[in-house]
Motif scaffolding. Structure first.
Motif, PDB file in Angstrom:
ATOM      1  N   LEU A  61       0.824  -1.332  -0.029  1.00 43.82           N
ATOM      2  CA  LEU A  61       0.171  -0.280  -0.452  1.00 43.82           C
ATOM      3  C   LEU A  61       1.103   1.065  -0.100  1.00 43.82           C
ATOM      4  CD1 LEU A  61      -3.065   0.787   0.353  1.00 43.82           C
ATOM      5  CD2 LEU A  61      -2.681   0.904   2.385  1.00 43.82           C
ATOM      6  N   GLU A  62       2.023   1.574   0.937  1.00 38.98           N
ATOM      7  CA  GLU A  62       2.859   2.586   0.727  1.00 38.98           C
ATOM      8  C   GLU A  62       3.714   2.797  -0.542  1.00 38.98           C
ATOM      9  OE1 GLU A  62       6.715   4.325   3.321  1.00 38.98           O
ATOM     10  OE2 GLU A  62       5.495   2.907   4.185  1.00 38.98           O
ATOM     11  N   HIS A  63       4.398   1.599  -1.086  1.00 44.50           N
ATOM     12  CA  HIS A  63       4.588   1.986  -2.298  1.00 44.50           C
ATOM     13  C   HIS A  63       4.132   2.362  -3.276  1.00 44.50           C
ATOM     14  CE1 HIS A  63       7.359   0.243  -5.363  1.00 44.50           C
ATOM     15  NE2 HIS A  63       6.125   0.214  -6.404  1.00 44.50           N
ATOM     16  N   ASN A  64       2.956   1.927  -3.331  1.00 46.77           N
ATOM     17  CA  ASN A  64       1.756   2.808  -5.072  1.00 46.77           C
ATOM     18  C   ASN A  64       1.440   3.847  -4.153  1.00 46.77           C
ATOM     19  OD1 ASN A  64       0.856   0.349  -6.626  1.00 46.77           O
ATOM     20  ND2 ASN A  64       0.721  -0.706  -4.827  1.00 46.77           N
ATOM     21  N   TRP A  65       1.412   4.165  -2.671  1.00 45.52           N
ATOM     22  CA  TRP A  65       1.132   5.220  -2.418  1.00 45.52           C
ATOM     23  C   TRP A  65       1.784   6.336  -2.675  1.00 45.52           C
ATOM     24  CZ3 TRP A  65       0.849   7.634   3.296  1.00 45.52           C
ATOM     25  CH2 TRP A  65      -0.680   9.072   2.974  1.00 45.52           C
ATOM     26  N   ASN A  66       3.028   5.694  -1.964  1.00 41.87           N
ATOM     27  CA  ASN A  66       4.313   6.750  -3.142  1.00 41.87           C
ATOM     28  C   ASN A  66       4.438   7.294  -4.354  1.00 41.87           C
ATOM     29  OD1 ASN A  66       5.424   7.670  -0.119  1.00 41.87           O
ATOM     30  ND2 ASN A  66       6.754   4.911   0.286  1.00 41.87           N
ATOM     31  N   ARG A  67       4.060   5.992  -4.978  1.00 36.90           N
ATOM     32  CA  ARG A  67       4.485   6.628  -6.448  1.00 36.90           C
ATOM     33  C   ARG A  67       3.083   7.542  -7.150  1.00 36.90           C
ATOM     34  NH1 ARG A  67       3.703   1.176  -8.302  1.00 36.90           N
ATOM     35  NH2 ARG A  67       1.648   1.900  -8.628  1.00 36.90           N
ATOM     36  N   GLN A  68       1.771   7.656  -6.112  1.00 38.10           N
ATOM     37  CA  GLN A  68       0.730   8.319  -6.376  1.00 38.10           C
ATOM     38  C   GLN A  68       1.407   9.768  -5.996  1.00 38.10           C
ATOM     39  OE1 GLN A  68      -2.981   7.657  -6.303  1.00 38.10           O
ATOM     40  NE2 GLN A  68      -2.973   5.191  -6.706  1.00 38.10           N
ATOM     41  N   LEU A  69       2.001   9.762  -4.892  1.00 37.54           N
ATOM     42  CA  LEU A  69       2.726  11.385  -4.422  1.00 37.54           C
ATOM     43  C   LEU A  69       3.275  11.962  -5.111  1.00 37.54           C
ATOM     44  CD1 LEU A  69       2.367  10.010  -0.235  1.00 37.54           C
ATOM     45  CD2 LEU A  69       0.316  11.408  -2.197  1.00 37.54           C
ATOM     46  N   GLN A  70       4.482  11.618  -5.616  1.00 41.54           N
ATOM     47  CA  GLN A  70       5.137  12.009  -6.133  1.00 41.54           C
ATOM     48  C   GLN A  70       4.908  12.759  -7.127  1.00 41.54           C
ATOM     49  OE1 GLN A  70       7.086   8.394  -9.011  1.00 41.54           O
ATOM     50  NE2 GLN A  70       8.575   8.268  -6.943  1.00 41.54           N
ATOM     51  N   SER A  71       3.971  13.641  -7.834  1.00 42.83           N
ATOM     52  CA  SER A  71       3.517  14.426  -8.415  1.00 42.83           C
ATOM     53  C   SER A  71       3.405  15.592  -7.822  1.00 42.83           C
ATOM     54  CB  SER A  71       2.375  14.235  -9.532  1.00 42.83           C
ATOM     55  OG  SER A  71       1.551  13.938  -8.314  1.00 42.83           O
ATOM     56  N   LEU A  72       2.879  15.395  -6.174  1.00 45.32           N
ATOM     57  CA  LEU A  72       2.418  16.028  -5.101  1.00 45.32           C
ATOM     58  C   LEU A  72       4.203  16.577  -4.313  1.00 45.32           C
ATOM     59  CD1 LEU A  72      -0.173  14.660  -3.350  1.00 45.32           C
ATOM     60  CD2 LEU A  72      -0.195  16.438  -5.189  1.00 45.32           C
ATOM     61  N   GLY A  73       4.734  15.953  -4.855  1.00 47.86           N
ATOM     62  CA  GLY A  73       6.433  16.383  -4.480  1.00 47.86           C
ATOM     63  C   GLY A  73       6.720  15.306  -2.642  1.00 47.86           C
ATOM     64  N   LEU A  74       5.783  14.937  -2.729  1.00 51.64           N
ATOM     65  CA  LEU A  74       5.722  14.116  -1.141  1.00 51.64           C
ATOM     66  C   LEU A  74       6.094  12.622  -0.867  1.00 51.64           C
ATOM     67  CD1 LEU A  74       2.127  15.483   0.094  1.00 51.64           C
ATOM     68  CD2 LEU A  74       4.298  16.118   0.892  1.00 51.64           C
TER      69      LEU A  74
END
Length: 171
Positions: free
Chosen positions: A8-21
């Motif tokens: 879940l964290e891996h998928n979340w991080n991938r989506q958060l990259q566009s926010l710089g997070l």
């Protein structure tokens, strides 16, 4: 649970990259948003990591404009982390991403999600999880989730009880 959390964290991080997070950045932003101005050590303590580890996360948040460091008025040697308007917007967007991810698959089942959220709340308030909390959580899970958890428990080495101690011959 550990594997599920990592995925879940891996998928979340991938989506958060566009926010710089990153996941760690969202956790830090959330703590600063809820608690107000905090030192690096205070943020680290509340998130449950070492201050040095949190330092990298806070630097990344500052570079992206999500937080600002302000000199403490009570101790001129230390700085307080303050969330910026950009950080508040990013946190709101990250929360939406999290809700979308959590709404997929097994986490759609309210009972399991609530039980996991209760475990998180209980563990964040104590250093250890009392056995009663484990039992209460297990009892509150849907039958299918209990079967999975019990199946994992049944895979312990032969001769070992559920408490992790050898069973006596009288058992």
């Amino acid at each position: 649970m550990s594997t599920a959390a990592r995925m879940l964290e891996h998928n979340w991080n991938r989506q958060l990259q566009s926010l710089g997070l990153t996941h760690a950045g969202v956790m830090a932003l959330d703590v600063i948003y809820r608690e107000g101005s905090l030192t690096q050590a205070q943020v680290a303590h509340k998130v449950g990591v070492q201050a040095q580890t949190m330092g990298k996360t806070l630097t990344r948040l500052e570079v992206h404009g999500h937080i600002a460091r302000q000199r403490s008025t009570q101790d001129r040697r230390s700085y307080l982390m303050v969330i910026t308007d950009k950080g508040k917007r990013a946190l709101a967007e990250a929360t939406e991403v999290e809700e979308e991810l959590a709404g997929t698959g097994v986490l759609e089942h309210g009972e399991l999600r609530e039980a996991l959220e209760q475990v998180i709340r209980d563990l964040s308030n104590t250093d250890t999880m009392p056995l009663k909390i484990v039992r209460d959580t297990m009892e509150s899970l849907p039958q299918e989730a209990r079967w999975v958890a019990e199946g994992v428990a049944s895979q312990r080495p032969a001769g070992e009880s559920s408490e992790g101690t050898p069973e006596s011959a009288e058992d």
